[in-house]
Design a protein around this motif. Sequence first.
Motif, mmCIF file in Angstrom:
data_model
loop_
_atom_site.group_PDB
_atom_site.id
_atom_site.type_symbol
_atom_site.label_atom_id
_atom_site.label_comp_id
_atom_site.label_asym_id
_atom_site.label_seq_id
_atom_site.Cartn_x
_atom_site.Cartn_y
_atom_site.Cartn_z
ATOM 1 N N SER A 314 0.834 -1.210 0.000
ATOM 2 C CA SER A 314 0.000 0.000 0.000
ATOM 3 C C SER A 314 0.866 1.257 0.000
ATOM 4 O O SER A 314 0.485 2.281 -0.577
ATOM 5 C CB SER A 314 -0.937 0.001 1.207
ATOM 6 O OG SER A 314 -0.225 0.080 2.421
ATOM 7 N N GLU A 315 2.040 1.189 0.623
ATOM 8 C CA GLU A 315 2.937 2.346 0.601
ATOM 9 C C GLU A 315 3.458 2.608 -0.805
ATOM 10 O O GLU A 315 3.554 3.766 -1.237
ATOM 11 C CB GLU A 315 4.097 2.122 1.565
ATOM 12 C CG GLU A 315 3.691 2.114 3.033
ATOM 13 C CD GLU A 315 4.888 2.062 3.946
ATOM 14 O OE1 GLU A 315 6.034 2.113 3.420
ATOM 15 O OE2 GLU A 315 4.695 1.988 5.168
ATOM 16 N N PHE A 316 3.800 1.567 -1.530
ATOM 17 C CA PHE A 316 4.277 1.758 -2.895
ATOM 18 C C PHE A 316 3.135 2.187 -3.815
ATOM 19 O O PHE A 316 3.366 2.954 -4.762
ATOM 20 C CB PHE A 316 4.931 0.474 -3.408
ATOM 21 C CG PHE A 316 6.254 0.186 -2.768
ATOM 22 C CD1 PHE A 316 7.400 0.814 -3.194
ATOM 23 C CD2 PHE A 316 6.353 -0.717 -1.724
ATOM 24 C CE1 PHE A 316 8.629 0.560 -2.607
ATOM 25 C CE2 PHE A 316 7.568 -0.987 -1.127
ATOM 26 C CZ PHE A 316 8.713 -0.341 -1.565
ATOM 27 N N VAL A 317 1.923 1.703 -3.567
ATOM 28 C CA VAL A 317 0.771 2.195 -4.330
ATOM 29 C C VAL A 317 0.559 3.677 -4.052
ATOM 30 O O VAL A 317 0.253 4.457 -4.967
ATOM 31 C CB VAL A 317 -0.495 1.382 -3.977
ATOM 32 C CG1 VAL A 317 -1.732 2.008 -4.604
ATOM 33 C CG2 VAL A 317 -0.349 -0.051 -4.452
ATOM 34 N N GLU A 318 0.751 4.088 -2.798
ATOM 35 C CA GLU A 318 0.638 5.512 -2.462
ATOM 36 C C GLU A 318 1.654 6.339 -3.226
ATOM 37 O O GLU A 318 1.358 7.473 -3.638
ATOM 38 C CB GLU A 318 0.833 5.712 -0.957
ATOM 39 C CG GLU A 318 -0.378 5.395 -0.117
ATOM 40 C CD GLU A 318 -0.140 5.695 1.345
ATOM 41 O OE1 GLU A 318 -0.711 6.682 1.855
ATOM 42 O OE2 GLU A 318 0.618 4.948 1.979
ATOM 43 N N VAL A 319 2.854 5.810 -3.414
ATOM 44 C CA VAL A 319 3.882 6.531 -4.171
ATOM 45 C C VAL A 319 3.403 6.784 -5.597
ATOM 46 O O VAL A 319 3.522 7.898 -6.140
ATOM 47 C CB VAL A 319 5.205 5.749 -4.161
ATOM 48 C CG1 VAL A 319 6.218 6.374 -5.117
ATOM 49 C CG2 VAL A 319 5.788 5.701 -2.761
ATOM 50 N N VAL A 320 2.835 5.760 -6.249
ATOM 51 C CA VAL A 320 2.355 5.901 -7.624
ATOM 52 C C VAL A 320 1.160 6.840 -7.684
ATOM 53 O O VAL A 320 1.080 7.717 -8.556
ATOM 54 C CB VAL A 320 1.999 4.516 -8.209
ATOM 55 C CG1 VAL A 320 1.532 4.658 -9.650
ATOM 56 C CG2 VAL A 320 3.189 3.572 -8.133
ATOM 57 N N VAL A 321 0.221 6.682 -6.753
ATOM 58 C CA VAL A 321 -0.979 7.520 -6.757
ATOM 59 C C VAL A 321 -0.602 8.980 -6.488
ATOM 60 O O VAL A 321 -1.135 9.895 -7.130
ATOM 61 C CB VAL A 321 -1.990 7.005 -5.711
ATOM 62 C CG1 VAL A 321 -3.145 7.982 -5.560
ATOM 63 C CG2 VAL A 321 -2.516 5.632 -6.122
ATOM 64 N N LEU A 322 0.297 9.208 -5.536
ATOM 65 C CA LEU A 322 0.737 10.579 -5.258
ATOM 66 C C LEU A 322 1.368 11.197 -6.494
ATOM 67 O O LEU A 322 1.100 12.367 -6.828
ATOM 68 C CB LEU A 322 1.743 10.575 -4.103
ATOM 69 C CG LEU A 322 2.499 11.887 -3.839
ATOM 70 C CD1 LEU A 322 1.534 13.033 -3.593
ATOM 71 C CD2 LEU A 322 3.466 11.719 -2.671
ATOM 72 N N ALA A 323 2.193 10.451 -7.215
ATOM 73 C CA ALA A 323 2.798 10.971 -8.441
ATOM 74 C C ALA A 323 1.745 11.269 -9.494
ATOM 75 O O ALA A 323 1.812 12.298 -10.184
ATOM 76 C CB ALA A 323 3.827 9.971 -8.971
ATOM 77 N N GLY A 324 0.738 10.399 -9.626
ATOM 78 C CA GLY A 324 -0.314 10.628 -10.611
ATOM 79 C C GLY A 324 -1.171 11.833 -10.278
ATOM 80 O O GLY A 324 -1.472 12.661 -11.149
ATOM 81 N N VAL A 325 -1.580 11.965 -9.026
ATOM 82 C CA VAL A 325 -2.403 13.103 -8.612
ATOM 83 C C VAL A 325 -1.622 14.409 -8.740
ATOM 84 O O VAL A 325 -2.147 15.427 -9.216
ATOM 85 C CB VAL A 325 -2.900 12.904 -7.170
ATOM 86 C CG1 VAL A 325 -3.604 14.151 -6.660
ATOM 87 C CG2 VAL A 325 -3.844 11.704 -7.089
ATOM 88 N N THR A 326 -0.352 14.406 -8.329
ATOM 89 C CA THR A 326 0.476 15.611 -8.454
ATOM 90 C C THR A 326 0.665 15.996 -9.913
ATOM 91 O O THR A 326 0.672 17.187 -10.258
ATOM 92 C CB THR A 326 1.842 15.377 -7.791
ATOM 93 O OG1 THR A 326 1.657 14.945 -6.438
ATOM 94 C CG2 THR A 326 2.662 16.643 -7.779
ATOM 95 N N THR A 327 0.805 15.018 -10.790
ATOM 96 C CA THR A 327 0.930 15.304 -12.221
ATOM 97 C C THR A 327 -0.304 16.005 -12.747
ATOM 98 O O THR A 327 -0.210 16.990 -13.501
ATOM 99 C CB THR A 327 1.179 13.999 -12.999
ATOM 100 O OG1 THR A 327 2.401 13.409 -12.563
ATOM 101 C CG2 THR A 327 1.263 14.267 -14.487
ATOM 102 N N VAL A 328 -1.488 15.532 -12.374
ATOM 103 C CA VAL A 328 -2.727 16.122 -12.864
ATOM 104 C C VAL A 328 -2.936 17.519 -12.298
ATOM 105 O O VAL A 328 -3.327 18.450 -13.014
ATOM 106 C CB VAL A 328 -3.920 15.213 -12.512
ATOM 107 C CG1 VAL A 328 -5.241 15.901 -12.838
ATOM 108 C CG2 VAL A 328 -3.820 13.900 -13.266
ATOM 109 N N LEU A 329 -2.672 17.709 -11.003
ATOM 110 C CA LEU A 329 -2.991 18.972 -10.351
ATOM 111 C C LEU A 329 -1.954 20.055 -10.624
ATOM 112 O O LEU A 329 -2.316 21.240 -10.717
ATOM 113 C CB LEU A 329 -3.120 18.759 -8.844
ATOM 114 C CG LEU A 329 -4.257 17.848 -8.374
ATOM 115 C CD1 LEU A 329 -4.261 17.764 -6.856
ATOM 116 C CD2 LEU A 329 -5.605 18.338 -8.882
ATOM 117 N N PHE A 330 -0.686 19.697 -10.743
ATOM 118 C CA PHE A 330 0.353 20.718 -10.767
ATOM 119 C C PHE A 330 1.276 20.655 -11.980
ATOM 120 O O PHE A 330 2.052 21.594 -12.189
ATOM 121 C CB PHE A 330 1.208 20.623 -9.498
ATOM 122 C CG PHE A 330 0.451 20.933 -8.245
ATOM 123 C CD1 PHE A 330 0.226 22.242 -7.861
ATOM 124 C CD2 PHE A 330 -0.047 19.915 -7.450
ATOM 125 C CE1 PHE A 330 -0.475 22.539 -6.702
ATOM 126 C CE2 PHE A 330 -0.753 20.194 -6.285
ATOM 127 C CZ PHE A 330 -0.966 21.513 -5.914
#
Length: 496
Positions: A314-330
Amino acid sequence: MKRIFTVLFGIGLIVFLFAALTALAYAVGALVEEHLFAGASRLTNIVFLMVFFVMIIATLLTVAERKWSALIQDRIGPNRARINLPGLRNAPLAGIPHLIADALKMLTKEDFVPALANSFIFKLGPILAFGSVFALFAVVPAGPSITLWGQRVDMVVSTPDFGLLYLLAIASLAVYGTSLAGWASNNKFALLGGVRASSQMISYEVALGLSLVGLIMAFSTVQMTPIVGTLAAETGVSTGQARYLWQLTGADGGFDIGLPTWGFIIQPLGFLGFFAASFAETKRAPFDAPEGDSEIIGYFVEYSGMKFGLFMISEFVEVVVLAGVTTVLFFGGWHLPFGGEWVATQLKDFPLLYGTLLGTVFWVKVLGLIFIQMVIRWTFPRFRYDQIQTLGWKILLPMGLVNVFATGALVLWDPSLRYLALFGLLQIAVVLGLTLSSKEEAQEPRGHGPGHALGHGHGPGGLPAGAHGHALPAQTHLPESLDGKAPVGASVPSTH
């Protein structure tokens, strides 16, 4: 040279696989839209985006983190696990056998449940920790919407009109997984770890939400991606970043270039706050106080087998999701920083190629942000718990409030966001100046020792110099502790 060639080959292979999977996702989505029912491509997107991309990348990150950390620390990395087959016995295979060994270990290890634990909640904890993170990617657009073979295909699972609120709501559920895991174990040390994790995550959720308020005001929407067939079809955060603040060329249909309305340009403070708060939510170093391996007992101390594996993956999934969300937002999502209109014009008759190109752009941005997270994780030591709380409450929270007030004033003054962008560029310049500047050593007057100002030519701190002008080591007098055994503040030699 060989290592550089290997790294470049690996990067090229990863980009090729991103492009191939993106093209396959679009093609399969168009086929199911044509032969099944309208909206069937959203179901196939669950398989491609949330399983093939997110889960496979997260799984491979367990090996990539070891390889990248070895590269950073100038060591070999994982190469011990081998496959006992002819021709492969002496090949490390880039550490991939370690991934297979880890999976087999997690699946076959004894599933231990404490006798006095609450069995139902004990089993529910890992599911909540993993499921809440996994569901976040449902609203992340990973590519443009195209019309392929007469069928519209959206490269996203869901497009609610409250996408940002969905992110905040689902992300807040992760705290239940950690707190319930610590409490249900019926272990005082696990309970303390759960309390540490819960307080840290709740603290940073405040800064996380506040960092997005400025972005919401700038784009006047809480949508992650536009909704087809609505009046607000072009006001999503991902679509709003496609336009230019200043466009130099491209008015006559040529190659367009300019300053895009990307989130990190108009909201640099919001980006820093969001990235830091999200990084703390992942509970990875330097924010891994809730689950330190050696000196701190974490909230999952009683877990074993695949339940322990769920917490880890789940921590590594969080890493991918955080990168994806940050890409979309910023970082503009799947949009190019320049030439976007020209590319759309040139590839208007090749929708599959257009979708594949921009979808690959999105995943390359995600990979870059993942690497930045790994560099941070292997650069900074673990923060003390008081430092973590100080960063959240005394730095990120006031910074978020200042950003909200400044953004609101500049948006009211100039709705075109140009003054907001100038203010953002000024902030970026200040941050870069502070980051790249180095502290210059003080220039000593000629003919005097380093302790001249205090000791008039003596050694450091005014102590008398020894023979040949060398200063004696400074003696620091520390107050003794209450028991008189050791001075307070005395350092203990490291055993590592």
